[in-house]
Design a protein around this motif. Structure first.
Motif, short mmCIF file in Angstrom:
data_model
loop_
_atom_site.label_atom_id
_atom_site.label_comp_id
_atom_site.label_asym_id
_atom_site.label_seq_id
_atom_site.Cartn_x
_atom_site.Cartn_y
_atom_site.Cartn_z
N ALA A 16 -6.35 -7.85 7.24
CA ALA A 16 -6.09 -6.40 7.23
C ALA A 16 -6.50 -5.78 5.89
O ALA A 16 -7.04 -4.66 5.85
CB ALA A 16 -4.61 -6.14 7.51
N ALA A 17 -6.26 -6.52 4.80
CA ALA A 17 -6.65 -6.00 3.48
C ALA A 17 -8.17 -5.87 3.37
O ALA A 17 -8.69 -4.88 2.87
CB ALA A 17 -6.11 -6.92 2.39
N GLU A 52 -16.36 4.82 4.29
CA GLU A 52 -15.99 6.23 4.17
C GLU A 52 -16.63 6.87 2.95
O GLU A 52 -17.07 8.03 2.98
CB GLU A 52 -14.47 6.35 4.11
CG GLU A 52 -13.99 7.80 3.98
CD GLU A 52 -12.47 7.88 3.86
OE1 GLU A 52 -11.97 8.96 3.54
OE2 GLU A 52 -11.80 6.85 4.08
N ASP A 71 -13.37 -0.37 5.31
CA ASP A 71 -13.33 1.00 5.83
C ASP A 71 -13.46 2.03 4.72
O ASP A 71 -14.11 3.08 4.88
CB ASP A 71 -12.03 1.23 6.61
CG ASP A 71 -11.99 0.43 7.91
OD1 ASP A 71 -13.07 0.01 8.37
OD2 ASP A 71 -10.88 0.22 8.45
N LEU A 72 -12.85 1.75 3.56
CA LEU A 72 -12.94 2.67 2.42
C LEU A 72 -14.38 2.77 1.92
O LEU A 72 -14.88 3.88 1.64
CB LEU A 72 -12.02 2.20 1.30
CG LEU A 72 -12.14 2.98 -0.03
CD1 LEU A 72 -11.73 4.42 0.16
CD2 LEU A 72 -11.31 2.33 -1.12
N LYS A 92 -10.27 -5.50 5.86
CA LYS A 92 -10.71 -4.40 6.73
C LYS A 92 -10.46 -3.05 6.08
O LYS A 92 -11.29 -2.12 6.18
CB LYS A 92 -10.00 -4.47 8.08
CG LYS A 92 -10.51 -3.43 9.09
CD LYS A 92 -9.81 -3.58 10.42
CE LYS A 92 -10.42 -2.60 11.44
NZ LYS A 92 -10.43 -1.20 10.99
N ALA A 93 -9.34 -2.89 5.40
CA ALA A 93 -9.03 -1.63 4.73
C ALA A 93 -10.04 -1.34 3.62
O ALA A 93 -10.49 -0.20 3.45
CB ALA A 93 -7.61 -1.68 4.16
N ILE A 105 -0.66 -3.42 1.68
CA ILE A 105 -0.84 -4.51 2.63
C ILE A 105 -0.51 -5.80 1.93
O ILE A 105 -1.12 -6.16 0.91
CB ILE A 105 -2.29 -4.55 3.17
CG1 ILE A 105 -2.64 -3.22 3.85
CG2 ILE A 105 -2.48 -5.71 4.14
CD1 ILE A 105 -4.07 -3.13 4.30
N LYS A 133 -2.58 9.05 1.68
CA LYS A 133 -3.44 8.14 2.44
C LYS A 133 -3.31 6.70 1.99
O LYS A 133 -3.89 5.81 2.60
CB LYS A 133 -4.90 8.58 2.31
CG LYS A 133 -5.21 9.92 2.98
CD LYS A 133 -6.68 10.23 2.90
CE LYS A 133 -6.99 11.54 3.61
NZ LYS A 133 -8.45 11.87 3.54
N GLN A 143 -1.96 2.92 1.24
CA GLN A 143 -1.17 1.96 2.02
C GLN A 143 -1.07 0.67 1.26
O GLN A 143 -1.95 0.33 0.47
CB GLN A 143 -1.80 1.72 3.39
CG GLN A 143 -3.24 1.26 3.35
CD GLN A 143 -3.80 1.01 4.74
OE1 GLN A 143 -3.12 0.41 5.58
NE2 GLN A 143 -5.02 1.46 4.97
#
Length: 262
Positions: free
Chosen positions: A245-246, A256, A252-253, A248-249, A239, A235, A237
């Motif tokens: 984008a970093a 989660e 999201d983590l 947002k990642a 960036i 999973k 990634q």
């Protein structure tokens, strides 16, 4: 020399089942009563149970079902301060040992009552005990429950206050006939409204965020192994050169994992 008759008072309260929410005997209070009832007969102990609150609570009869003859209830409302009725009554009765649970399962549940009573009575307080080993020459040997199953032996002079942990012996089963036959003595002392409580603002509890996974390694070698081990699951990634984008990642983590809520 110890008293000819050892007077043991146990403070009990209405509990609440953690799953169903059904009223029941409070587990730690029941452990305290079980501890008092299980003392050797050679000590010639007289056990009395005391409750400050509503005498019509059905859950109080659970304590009678453990084998005591009666229960004394100091009648008061939920808005009244339990300390103002318990202290005068206990000062008059002068028990040799006062046992309580660590904290209540219903209501405030702050765990302060044993401390406040011990301070008012001028008695020593031992918290979180699991057993009373012996009582000789006005001195009791107690086992205090510590984390990870450890125990610490403490000696204390009578009279004293002790709060009983869930690590103590499990309370006996409730006998239905004894619960019905037992007598509840109702007393109506002078009460006093808990002024501090009237100023509180109550709101529903919110779920706490989950903690991120924490390393359980105990040695430097294990920590190094976990830090350098290849991630499983695929999973991950990488960036580069894209801050949006970093961010947002990362967001999201955290969502989660339950640290943040959308």
């Amino acid at each position: 020399m110890q008293p000819e008759t050892l007077n043991i008072a146990v403070l009990v309260s209405q509990g609440q089942h953690p799953v169903s929410g059904r009223a029941r005997r409070a587990h730690q209070d029941a452990c305290a009563l079980e501890l008092a009832l299980s003392l050797p007969q050679s000590l010639n102990g007289k056990v009395s149970a005391i409750h400050a609150g509503d005498p019509d609570q059905d859950a109080l009869r659970d304590y009678l079902g453990m084998g005591i003859d009666g229960l004394t209830v100091l009648n008061q409302t939920a808005e009244d301060d339990a300390l103002t009725v318990l202290y005068p009554y206990l000062s008059e009765q002068q028990p040799d040992i006062l046992l309580t649970g660590v904290r209540a399962e219903y209501g405030e549940g702050s765990g302060l009552l044993p401390y406040l009573l011990a301070e008012r009575m001028g008695w020593p307080l031992v918290t979180g005990i699991a057993a009373i080993e012996s009582i000789e020459n006005d001195e009791a040997s107690l086992l205090q429950a510590l984390p990870r199953g450890q125990r610490r032996r403490i000696k204390v002079r009578l009279p004293f206050v002790a709060s009983v942990e869930s690590a103590a012996a499990e309370p006996r089963q409730i006998a239905f006939a004894k619960a019905r036959r037992g007598n509840i003595a109702r007393l109506t002392p002078a009460t006093e409204v808990d002024q501090a409580r009237t100023e509180w603002t109550l709101s529903p509890a919110k779920p706490r965020p989950k903690r991120l996974k924490v390393s359980t390694a105990k040695t430097a070698a294990d920590r190094f192994k976990q830090a350098t081990a290849k991630a499983q699951g695929g999973k991950g990634q990488i960036i580069r050169d894209d801050p949006q984008a970093a961010a947002k990642a990362i967001y999201d983590l955290l969502v989660e994992e339950g640290v943040l809520r959308k």
